[in-house]
Design a protein around this motif. Structure first.
Motif, mmCIF file in Angstrom:
data_model
loop_
_atom_site.group_PDB
_atom_site.id
_atom_site.type_symbol
_atom_site.label_atom_id
_atom_site.label_comp_id
_atom_site.label_asym_id
_atom_site.label_seq_id
_atom_site.Cartn_x
_atom_site.Cartn_y
_atom_site.Cartn_z
ATOM 1 N N GLY A 105 0.780 -1.229 0.000
ATOM 2 C CA GLY A 105 0.000 0.000 0.000
ATOM 3 C C GLY A 105 0.808 1.274 0.000
ATOM 4 O O GLY A 105 0.230 2.363 -0.059
ATOM 5 N N PHE A 158 -5.906 5.608 0.639
ATOM 6 C CA PHE A 158 -7.175 4.937 0.880
ATOM 7 C C PHE A 158 -8.127 5.891 1.593
ATOM 8 O O PHE A 158 -7.699 6.775 2.340
ATOM 9 C CB PHE A 158 -6.991 3.698 1.759
ATOM 10 C CG PHE A 158 -6.346 2.540 1.068
ATOM 11 C CD1 PHE A 158 -7.107 1.533 0.491
ATOM 12 C CD2 PHE A 158 -4.962 2.444 0.992
ATOM 13 C CE1 PHE A 158 -6.517 0.467 -0.139
ATOM 14 C CE2 PHE A 158 -4.362 1.383 0.364
ATOM 15 C CZ PHE A 158 -5.141 0.389 -0.206
ATOM 16 N N ALA A 185 -10.161 1.762 -1.926
ATOM 17 C CA ALA A 185 -8.928 2.002 -2.663
ATOM 18 C C ALA A 185 -9.249 2.759 -3.950
ATOM 19 O O ALA A 185 -10.410 2.873 -4.343
ATOM 20 C CB ALA A 185 -8.250 0.674 -2.995
ATOM 21 N N SER A 235 -11.734 -2.235 -0.796
ATOM 22 C CA SER A 235 -10.723 -3.131 -0.250
ATOM 23 C C SER A 235 -11.221 -3.890 0.963
ATOM 24 O O SER A 235 -10.729 -4.988 1.243
ATOM 25 C CB SER A 235 -9.464 -2.346 0.146
ATOM 26 O OG SER A 235 -8.746 -1.950 -0.996
#
Length: 283
Positions: free
Chosen positions: A119, A124, A141, A146
């Motif tokens: 990530g 996010f 996401a 996610s």
């Protein structure tokens, strides 16, 4: 329990078995060369059109999709073991990172670089919104949803649990966006729900098996284990089911203990029961 091939006549399935196994053996040995449909059909002794139809009906995916799944799993294993994106591409028999990028997007909506960095460099959005089963905590996401959890014992705790899956990412809160996603999921507006998932090849294999359980029906951990490998892997299946990040959409609530008990649900047996009743009444 109905499987994805429940409508496939058993007599036809038995007749096609030798042809399909010949094709599976061929593809298992040559997938790195990304053989075309004609080559796979020759291995099965069939015309390309007939082979495409039989293989897809028996396996549940097209020959091209099957080869892509093998390449994707190989690349994911290489990345999880520390390989660079370029090395993972070559390990999977691909011409370069561009092809690998397309493969990851097709199979899990996460790029190989994103997966390797856990990530890092991604932003996010998380938020809280009402669902039929209490407040939901959504992790969104750039390419899709996610995670979907529930606010137990509270939203902050649940969100931290979700963020731990992508520890190097940046996060911002937007409850209005979460409400939009909740509306799409639970009221049916907005079309298909894109998912951006991260998990091991084994976990994703189990999660895909969960998606074959029809709404309103249930199965067991042992049955899922038999579907993806062997019934003896029930415990490993249980661990993968428990790691499912997207409740409801990836329906781990439809999996019961062998004796039919409602066990093993991360967000509580009461919520699992409520989900099953909700589906049964909506069917």
């Amino acid at each position: 329990m109905m499987t994805q091939n429940a409508v496939y006549d058993l007599t036809a399935a038995s007749r096609d078995y030798p042809r399909v196994t010949a094709a599976l053996n061929y593809l298992g040995e040559s997938w790195r060369d990304h053989p075309d449909l004609d080559a796979a059909a020759r291995a099965a002794g069939l015309s390309p059109h007939h082979f495409q139809r039989i293989f897809t009906r028996w396996v549940g995916v097209s020959p091209k999709r099957y080869v892509g799944a093998l390449a994707h799993a190989e690349a994911r294993d290489a990345i999880d073991e520390g390989a660079s994106v370029l090395d993972a591409a070559f390990e999977a028999g691909l011409s370069g990172p561009g092809r690998l990028h397309d493969l990851f997007i097709a199979h899990e909506a996460v790029t190989p670089g994103d997966a390797k960095r856990r990530g890092a460099g991604l932003s996010f959005t998380w938020g809280v919104a009402p669902t039929p089963f209490g407040d939901g905590v959504f992790l969104i996401a750039p390419r899709g949803l996610s995670a979907l959890a529930f606010a137990d014992p509270d939203a902050e705790t649940a969100s931290q649990d979700l963020m731990a899956r992508y520890p190097a990412a940046d996060y911002g809160r937007d409850d209005a966006m979460a409400r939009d996603w909740s509306d799409r999921i639970f009221t049916g507006g907005g079309g298909p729900i894109p998912l951006a998932l991260y998990g091991t090849p084994w976990q994703r294999q189990v999660w895909r098996a969960l998606l074959t359980i029809p709404p309103g029906e249930t199965t067991t951990y042992k049955a899922i284990a038999g579907q993806v490998c062997t019934p003896k892997a029930s415990r490993a299946v249980g661990a993968a089911v428990g790691a499912n990040p997207v409740s409801w959409l990836i329906p781990c609530h439809r999996v019961l203990a062998g004796d039919g008990r409602l066990t093993g649900y991360h967000w509580g047996v009461e919520r699992k029961r409520a989900m099953l009743v909700y589906e049964a009444m909506s069917a």
